[in-house]
Design a protein around this motif. Structure first.
Motif, mmCIF file in Angstrom:
data_model
loop_
_atom_site.group_PDB
_atom_site.id
_atom_site.type_symbol
_atom_site.label_atom_id
_atom_site.label_comp_id
_atom_site.label_asym_id
_atom_site.label_seq_id
_atom_site.Cartn_x
_atom_site.Cartn_y
_atom_site.Cartn_z
ATOM 1 N N ALA A 18 0.833 -1.201 0.000
ATOM 2 C CA ALA A 18 0.000 0.000 0.000
ATOM 3 C C ALA A 18 0.868 1.252 0.000
ATOM 4 N N PHE A 55 1.959 1.994 -3.413
ATOM 5 C CA PHE A 55 0.869 2.245 -4.363
ATOM 6 C C PHE A 55 0.566 1.033 -5.240
ATOM 7 N N LYS A 70 -1.786 -1.093 -5.401
ATOM 8 C CA LYS A 70 -3.120 -1.163 -4.802
ATOM 9 C C LYS A 70 -3.704 -2.570 -4.811
ATOM 10 N N ALA A 102 -4.328 -5.087 -1.649
ATOM 11 C CA ALA A 102 -5.659 -5.600 -1.322
ATOM 12 C C ALA A 102 -5.639 -7.120 -1.202
ATOM 13 N N TRP A 126 -8.862 -0.243 3.816
ATOM 14 C CA TRP A 126 -7.973 0.870 3.454
ATOM 15 C C TRP A 126 -7.599 0.806 1.974
ATOM 16 N N THR A 127 -7.212 -0.370 1.505
ATOM 17 C CA THR A 127 -6.708 -0.472 0.139
ATOM 18 C C THR A 127 -7.794 -0.311 -0.911
ATOM 19 N N TRP A 128 -9.049 -0.584 -0.575
ATOM 20 C CA TRP A 128 -10.115 -0.389 -1.559
ATOM 21 C C TRP A 128 -10.514 1.087 -1.677
ATOM 22 N N TYR A 156 -6.694 6.669 -3.044
ATOM 23 C CA TYR A 156 -5.291 6.896 -2.710
ATOM 24 C C TYR A 156 -4.780 8.011 -3.595
ATOM 25 N N MET A 188 -11.657 6.245 -5.333
ATOM 26 C CA MET A 188 -12.298 4.945 -5.166
ATOM 27 C C MET A 188 -13.294 4.731 -6.299
ATOM 28 N N GLU A 246 -15.323 -0.782 -6.221
ATOM 29 C CA GLU A 246 -14.543 -1.003 -5.009
ATOM 30 C C GLU A 246 -15.317 -0.648 -3.742
ATOM 31 N N GLU A 282 -1.929 11.167 4.623
ATOM 32 C CA GLU A 282 -2.569 10.731 3.379
ATOM 33 C C GLU A 282 -3.992 11.276 3.310
#
Length: 525
Positions: free
Chosen positions: A64, A67, A69, A73, A95-97, A100, A105, A109, A182
């Motif tokens: 993560a 990046f 992604k 995930a 968090w990863t869905w 970023y 998003m 997702e 972030e």
């Protein structure tokens, strides 16, 4: 829905009795590997006694931060699969869905993010430390079930406010600080220049600087800090952490590459080259499971740009060739050949690439090479094709319009054609027009062109013996691209033309050109 397109995962929410059907991409049906090579020494202890859950959690966090992604995930997904009661593992997947720095998003997702954080909330009552529960509760405000009718900006703001409280409670936790930074960064415009005097920018910088003061090697904080400073008046602020980040997650090509965002801005061209060679190698290692291929075309683009500025023609051209193989777009192959004066090699690249901008760059390069090979008829024909595209296309390349990009190279080619027939004033006007289009380009890293039209404008001033204007042009170019030898050489020629002492400029040129494989007689070929 066809089974080979989707894997259906059923998540049971005991507190509501609702069974949500969440659709996962097909690769989630395969176990995510644990990488023995390529990971750094990052670890974050979690409330699980399952060793694999911990290992996948550590891997997910690093991915993560890099990046990567989808890989992140999948790692968090595998972490919570290894220990279904690990609340913070479900948090990691949520968090990863989410959004970023390089993308918001997506609709597809949102259900996965909402489902994961709801399960994290449910489990956190009995299976999370107070700190983990605080992180989970903060993330819970970020996602809602009705994504289509939600206010994304309001949710992102609510999440940032929630993370501010978590960071206030745990100020010595660098990961919580990075998550807060972030969240703040996502409230800001991602593209364009930033003013270091802007209060929001200053606040974001302070949060990241506080983390880096405690841990200068933190990959997540440094990654964000480089992006937060690169387009400001002070990109050098990130130099201390940029020294370390490239090897902090050895197999993550985007992390390998990240220092070059700073090195390009401060003119450390060879360091940028080395960073992107390392990144490209990680992209290649990914084929045998030793690296993580993240934005490989971006790494090659950055490599050829830095090498072009540093005079390392062989590296620049090879990167342009590799870019063409990877993307099917040969524009950087021909543009690097033009930059380094290898005109006889251009006609053999006879396939027009797709897209108005790429095709326009191909016409520019073919025309420029033809002019240097004494084929004026072909040069003018290619210019006409370029002009059509420049005036009629509404296409884009990355964040830049065809009008500005093609207008830039049109000015260069048109100016060189006028120069070839002896019309110096029209040549000068064309080069100025090319610069005017160039100056309208948005901030980007790397820049879309591996050269600046000021290298042509300055050369024209030299030819017209307007030496002071040449010096002004090349010095302005050095502000934009510090330590580039093309500009130092132009100033050197101007100083010689004026009969000035040029020893300092000679030394600056020799230092900037020390790694070059190219002998030059001017600021452009």
């Amino acid at each position: 829905m066809k089974a080979y397109l989707l894997v259906i995962a059923s998540l049971l929410f005991l507190h509501t009795g609702l069974q949500a059907q969440v659709e996962y991409p097909p690769q989630f049906s395969e176990t995510m590997p644990l990488y023995e090579k390529g990971l750094g020494d990052f670890t974050r202890d979690i409330s699980s006694e399952n060793a694999k859950a911990q290992a996948y959690f550590n891997q997910g966090f690093q991915m993560a931060y890099a990046f990567a992604k989808m890989d992140a995930a999948r790692s968090f997904y595998e972490s919570r699969r290894q220990d279904p009661e690990c609340a913070i593992c479900w948090w990691g997947e949520a968090w990863t869905w989410g959004p970023y720095l390089n993308g918001g998003m997506q609709d597809r997702e949102a259900p996965k993010a909402f489902a994961a954080i709801q399960e994290a909330v449910r489990l956190s009552e009995d299976h999370a430390t107070p700190k983990e529960k605080a992180m989970i509760d903060a993330m819970a405000v970020r996602y809602v079930e009705d994504f289509e009718n939600s206010n994304r900006a309001a949710l992102d703001t609510a999440y940032a406010d929630a993370m501010a409280k978590v960071y206030e409670q745990y100020p010595d936790d660098p990961d919580i600080g990075t998550l807060y930074a972030e969240a703040l960064f996502l409230l800001e415009p991602r593209r364009g220049t930033r003013d270091v005097n802007d209060p929001d920018t200053q606040f974001l910088h302070r949060v990241l600087e506080d983390i880096l003061e405690k841990d200068i090697r933190h990959p997540g904080a440094c990654h964000l800090y480089i992006h937060a400073t690169e387009s400001t008046q002070k990109p050098e602020l990130a130099e201390p952490c940029a020294e370390f980040i490239g090897s902090s997650i050895p197999g993550a090509s985007h992390i390998n590459h990240m220092p070059s965002h700073t090195w390009n801005e401060v003119g450390r061209w060879n360091d940028a080259i080395r960073a992107n060679i390392q990144a490209w190698h990680s992209d290649l290692k990914a084929e045998v499971g030793e690296g993580f291929a993240i934005y490989p075309s971006h790494n090659l683009h950055m490599l050829l740009f830095a090498a072009s500025m540093d005079g390392q023609g062989a590296i620049a051209i090879q990167a342009g060739k590799d870019y063409a193989k990877l993307t099917g777009n040969n524009m950087y192959h021909v543009l690097t050949l033009i930059r380094f004066g290898r005109f006889d090699e251009v006609p053999a690249i006879d396939k027009k690439p797709d897209g108005d901008v790429a095709r326009g760059m191909w016409h520019f390069s073919q025309g420029y090479a033809a002019l240097r090979l004494n084929d004026m008829k072909k040069a003018k024909k290619q210019l006409r094709e370029l002009v059509k595209l420049a005036e009629n296309s509404d296409g884009r390349f990355r964040f830049h319009s065809a009008e500005n990009l093609l207008g830039t190279v049109r000015g260069i080619l048109e100016g060189e054609i006028y120069r070839a027939v002896g019309d110096q004033e029209k040549a000068l006007a064309s080069f100025k027009e090319g610069v005017s289009f160039y100056d309208k380009l948005d901030y980007d890293e790397p820049e879309p062109l591996p050269f600046s039209p000021r290298h042509w404008l300055g050369a024209q001033y030299l030819e017209m013996e307007q030496y002071e204007m040449a010096v002004e042009t090349f010095k302005r170019e050095l502000v934009h691209h510090p330590n580039n030898g093309w500009s130092f050489y132009g100033i050197l020629q101007a100083e010689k033309g004026m009969g000035m002492d040029h020893l300092m400029t000679q030394a600056a040129f020799e230092e900037s050109w020390a790694r070059s494989d190219t002998w030059i007689r001017g600021s452009r070929f």
